[in-house]
Design a protein around this motif. Structure first.
Motif, PDB file in Angstrom:
ATOM      1  N   ASP A  49       0.818  -1.213   0.000  1.00 17.00           N
ATOM      2  CA  ASP A  49       0.000   0.000   0.000  1.00 17.00           C
ATOM      3  C   ASP A  49       0.851   1.262   0.000  1.00 17.00           C
ATOM      4  O   ASP A  49       0.450   2.290  -0.558  1.00 17.00           O
ATOM      5  CB  ASP A  49      -0.960  -0.010   1.186  1.00 17.00           C
ATOM      6  CG  ASP A  49      -2.257  -0.735   0.857  1.00 17.00           C
ATOM      7  OD1 ASP A  49      -2.294  -1.464  -0.159  1.00 17.00           O
ATOM      8  OD2 ASP A  49      -3.237  -0.588   1.615  1.00 17.00           O
ATOM      9  N   ALA A  50       2.031   1.199   0.609  1.00 17.68           N
ATOM     10  CA  ALA A  50       2.934   2.352   0.553  1.00 17.68           C
ATOM     11  C   ALA A  50       3.353   2.636  -0.882  1.00 17.68           C
ATOM     12  O   ALA A  50       3.403   3.800  -1.313  1.00 17.68           O
ATOM     13  CB  ALA A  50       4.158   2.114   1.433  1.00 17.68           C
ATOM     14  N   LEU A  51       3.630   1.594  -1.650  1.00 16.53           N
ATOM     15  CA  LEU A  51       4.062   1.825  -3.028  1.00 16.53           C
ATOM     16  C   LEU A  51       2.895   2.131  -3.952  1.00 16.53           C
ATOM     17  O   LEU A  51       3.041   2.899  -4.903  1.00 16.53           O
ATOM     18  CB  LEU A  51       4.865   0.630  -3.533  1.00 16.53           C
ATOM     19  CG  LEU A  51       6.289   0.562  -2.979  1.00 16.53           C
ATOM     20  CD1 LEU A  51       7.093  -0.536  -3.644  1.00 16.53           C
ATOM     21  CD2 LEU A  51       7.018   1.887  -3.155  1.00 16.53           C
ATOM     22  N   ILE A  52       1.728   1.585  -3.676  1.00 22.30           N
ATOM     23  CA  ILE A  52       0.546   2.008  -4.439  1.00 22.30           C
ATOM     24  C   ILE A  52       0.303   3.498  -4.211  1.00 22.30           C
ATOM     25  O   ILE A  52       0.090   4.265  -5.156  1.00 22.30           O
ATOM     26  CB  ILE A  52      -0.687   1.177  -4.039  1.00 22.30           C
ATOM     27  CG1 ILE A  52      -0.535  -0.275  -4.501  1.00 22.30           C
ATOM     28  CG2 ILE A  52      -1.958   1.788  -4.625  1.00 22.30           C
ATOM     29  CD1 ILE A  52      -1.585  -1.218  -3.940  1.00 22.30           C
ATOM     30  N   GLY A  53       0.336   3.918  -2.946  1.00 22.58           N
ATOM     31  CA  GLY A  53       0.156   5.333  -2.635  1.00 22.58           C
ATOM     32  C   GLY A  53       1.255   6.197  -3.218  1.00 22.58           C
ATOM     33  O   GLY A  53       1.005   7.312  -3.707  1.00 22.58           O
TER      34      GLY A  53
ATOM     35  N   ALA B 115      11.990   5.093  -0.091  1.00 21.91           N
ATOM     36  CA  ALA B 115      11.736   5.664   1.237  1.00 21.91           C
ATOM     37  C   ALA B 115      10.328   5.321   1.718  1.00 21.91           C
ATOM     38  O   ALA B 115      10.114   5.050   2.904  1.00 21.91           O
ATOM     39  CB  ALA B 115      11.953   7.167   1.220  1.00 21.91           C
ATOM     40  N   SER B 116       9.353   5.319   0.807  1.00 23.14           N
ATOM     41  CA  SER B 116       7.973   4.987   1.180  1.00 23.14           C
ATOM     42  C   SER B 116       7.883   3.560   1.688  1.00 23.14           C
ATOM     43  O   SER B 116       7.313   3.290   2.760  1.00 23.14           O
ATOM     44  CB  SER B 116       7.044   5.170  -0.031  1.00 23.14           C
ATOM     45  OG  SER B 116       7.052   6.492  -0.499  1.00 23.14           O
ATOM     46  N   ALA B 117       8.441   2.615   0.918  1.00 20.10           N
ATOM     47  CA  ALA B 117       8.376   1.212   1.318  1.00 20.10           C
ATOM     48  C   ALA B 117       9.188   0.956   2.578  1.00 20.10           C
ATOM     49  O   ALA B 117       8.741   0.230   3.484  1.00 20.10           O
ATOM     50  CB  ALA B 117       8.873   0.325   0.177  1.00 20.10           C
ATOM     51  N   THR B 118      10.391   1.537   2.656  1.00 17.68           N
ATOM     52  CA  THR B 118      11.239   1.302   3.829  1.00 17.68           C
ATOM     53  C   THR B 118      10.582   1.841   5.093  1.00 17.68           C
ATOM     54  O   THR B 118      10.647   1.207   6.156  1.00 17.68           O
ATOM     55  CB  THR B 118      12.626   1.940   3.624  1.00 17.68           C
ATOM     56  OG1 THR B 118      13.249   1.333   2.488  1.00 17.68           O
ATOM     57  CG2 THR B 118      13.511   1.745   4.846  1.00 17.68           C
ATOM     58  N   ALA B 119       9.942   2.994   5.001  1.00 19.14           N
ATOM     59  CA  ALA B 119       9.247   3.534   6.175  1.00 19.14           C
ATOM     60  C   ALA B 119       8.108   2.616   6.596  1.00 19.14           C
ATOM     61  O   ALA B 119       7.896   2.376   7.790  1.00 19.14           O
ATOM     62  CB  ALA B 119       8.718   4.930   5.878  1.00 19.14           C
ATOM     63  N   ALA B 120       7.370   2.082   5.622  1.00 16.73           N
ATOM     64  CA  ALA B 120       6.305   1.133   5.959  1.00 16.73           C
ATOM     65  C   ALA B 120       6.889  -0.107   6.630  1.00 16.73           C
ATOM     66  O   ALA B 120       6.364  -0.589   7.641  1.00 16.73           O
ATOM     67  CB  ALA B 120       5.535   0.749   4.703  1.00 16.73           C
TER      68      ALA B 120
ATOM     69  N   LYS C 218       2.527   6.579   7.694  1.00 10.84           N
ATOM     70  CA  LYS C 218       1.067   6.680   7.833  1.00 10.84           C
ATOM     71  C   LYS C 218       0.391   5.370   7.458  1.00 10.84           C
ATOM     72  O   LYS C 218      -0.589   4.958   8.094  1.00 10.84           O
ATOM     73  CB  LYS C 218       0.543   7.833   6.978  1.00 10.84           C
ATOM     74  CG  LYS C 218       0.895   9.210   7.517  1.00 10.84           C
ATOM     75  CD  LYS C 218       0.356  10.312   6.605  1.00 10.84           C
ATOM     76  CE  LYS C 218       0.659  11.701   7.175  1.00 10.84           C
ATOM     77  NZ  LYS C 218       0.172  12.774   6.273  1.00 10.84           N
ATOM     78  N   VAL C 219       0.899   4.691   6.436  1.00 10.74           N
ATOM     79  CA  VAL C 219       0.336   3.387   6.072  1.00 10.74           C
ATOM     80  C   VAL C 219       0.525   2.395   7.220  1.00 10.74           C
ATOM     81  O   VAL C 219      -0.395   1.664   7.587  1.00 10.74           O
ATOM     82  CB  VAL C 219       0.980   2.860   4.782  1.00 10.74           C
ATOM     83  CG1 VAL C 219       0.533   1.421   4.507  1.00 10.74           C
ATOM     84  CG2 VAL C 219       0.617   3.745   3.589  1.00 10.74           C
ATOM     85  N   ALA C 220       1.728   2.372   7.801  1.00 10.66           N
ATOM     86  CA  ALA C 220       2.002   1.464   8.919  1.00 10.66           C
ATOM     87  C   ALA C 220       1.094   1.757  10.110  1.00 10.66           C
ATOM     88  O   ALA C 220       0.614   0.843  10.784  1.00 10.66           O
ATOM     89  CB  ALA C 220       3.466   1.568   9.328  1.00 10.66           C
TER      90      ALA C 220
END
Length: 429
Positions: free
Chosen positions: A280-284, A347-352, A415-417
């Protein structure tokens, strides 16, 4: 394609059987074993890039979680909870769920996966009698539910419309001037969120702003192919994190599962949480990329005379560290990724991943190490958050992302997490 598949299938099967029997995986179970098999199928054989591969890791592990949880019944379901007995085989359920999703997504790989699955199931104990067959039935049911749920979900759909070329707008970059191989990712139906645009970012800095000039001048210096301020360790970090991110992080999860002595129920939950959050982080992220369609640093620096900012200066020959001339230990060569800068997918995926690890283990402080197939080096971290901080920096050191794209990507992933923690995978007993 079929001839190539036949050539690689037997060696890969042997390699997988050796890896699964390795003493280093002594604590492995069906979740971690089939995560390795899935990684080889999704990344090694299918060659899917991170924003596509993560969707299929999520499908595999969502189904595996539901299969194991149906028997354990300790957490809320993700999609379905087939009827089960506590003595049914969790191992057979997990293996079957993974296998059925994989051949549903990659029917061309059945010749490799079927004998591996058959041998795996045959080696499992059937105690009490019938427990193995019951586990197989449960895994088949959760895989079917996943494949049905993801039918017509937007994967491999139409591409977003590119904006007209103008200062600040993305366009293909040298040296290969490639187009995004998967621009449709941002239109895929999320796994956890109600909408792909739920966490729309603030966007890139205006071209004429001081914040933009600060980002610009930082990456122009430290991200340059010929930078004299980037250290050798920073160069290694930049190249290290260019390994296929989903394969790299799932290797980290398998190592953590072993070092933290997780059981099959805990592993099913961990791998589902991690991969669904990253999906969902990468979709977003991709939805955001094509909302803003911001240019990459190589374009921005070469065309700075068009940005209207007196604090930026054009260099028409500027090259980033991520250039084919930079040595790497495994192909493909380095280059600027062929899609918009804002925001950073890594960065999006790693943060998730990182915030979900903190949630799962209820701490940030678990040391871990990882090996990269791009740098062929090992890097070690004292905390999960240390890896996220390094990824944010590494994309700047690579010369491929403005810092704002990395920072805002890390916010989206967090935020996704947080949404996952609030709404999914809760204990029910």
């Amino acid at each position: 394609m079929n001839l190539q598949f036949k050539k690689i299938s037997i060696p890969l099967l042997l390699i997988l059987l050796v890896e699964l029997a390795s003493p280093t995986l002594a604590r492995a179970d069906a979740v971690t074993n089939w995560n390795l098999i899935a990684s080889n199928a999704i990344v090694g054989t299918a060659g899917q890039p991170p924003p596509v591969s993560v969707l299929h890791f999520a499908m595999v592990h969502g189904a595996v979680y539901d299969a194991v949880n149906a028997i354990d019944s300790g957490q809320q379901l993700y999609l379905v909870q087939p009827a089960a007995n506590p003595t049914d085989s969790k191992e057979a359920a997990a293996a079957t769920a993974a296998f059925r999703v994989l051949i549903g997504v990659f029917p061309g790989q059945v010749g490799m996966l079927q004998p591996l699955y058959d041998a795996y199931i045959a080696a499992l104990p059937d105690n009490p009698p019938g427990s193995r067959a019951a586990g197989v039935a449960i895994g088949a049911a959760t895989a079917s539910a996943m494949l049905t749920a993801r039918t017509n979900d937007g994967r491999f759909g139409p591409s977003p419309t590119p904006y007209p070329i103008a200062p600040g707008i993305w366009r293909p970059t040298p040296p290969n001037f490639a187009n995004d191989p998967s621009p449709w990712v941002g239109n895929v139906r999320p796994f956890l969120l109600p909408s792909a645009a739920m966490f729309r970012t603030d966007g890139p800095n205006p071209l004429t702003s001081a914040a933009y000039a600060e980002d610009f001048n930082e990456i122009k210096e430290v991200g340059s192919l010929t930078s004299i301020t980037r250290t050798a360790d920073q160069t290694d970090a930049a190249i290290f994190w260019q390994d296929q991110a989903m394969a790299l992080w799932n290797r980290i999860f398998r190592a953590l599962a072993a070092s933290q002595n997780l059981d099959i129920v805990e592993n099913a939950r961990l791998f589902a949480m991690e991969n669904l959050a990253a999906a969902d982080a990468l979709i977003g992220c991709w939805n955001d990329k094509y909302y803003w369609q911001f240019w990459r640093p190589i374009t921005a620096i070469r065309e700075a005379d068009t940005d209207g900012n007196p604090a930026t200066e054009a260099d028409p020959t500027w090259l980033p560290l991520f250039d084919p001339s930079t040595p790497v230990c495994n192909p493909p060569p380095l280059f600027t990724p062929p899609f918009p800068d804002h925001l950073s997918g890594h960065a999006s995926a790693t943060a998730a991943f990182v915030h979900t690890l903190q949630n799962f283990f209820d701490t940030d402080k678990i040391p871990f190490s990882a090996f990269s197939n791009k740098s062929c080096t090992t890097r070690s971290f004292e905390r999960f958050s240390d890896a996220l901080k390094e990824v944010i920096d590494a994309r700047v050191w690579a010369g491929i992302h403005f810092r704002t794209a990395d920072v805002q990507g890390s916010v989206l992933g967090k935020k996704v997490a947080q949404h996952l923690e609030k709404h999914y995978f809760q204990q029910v007993r």
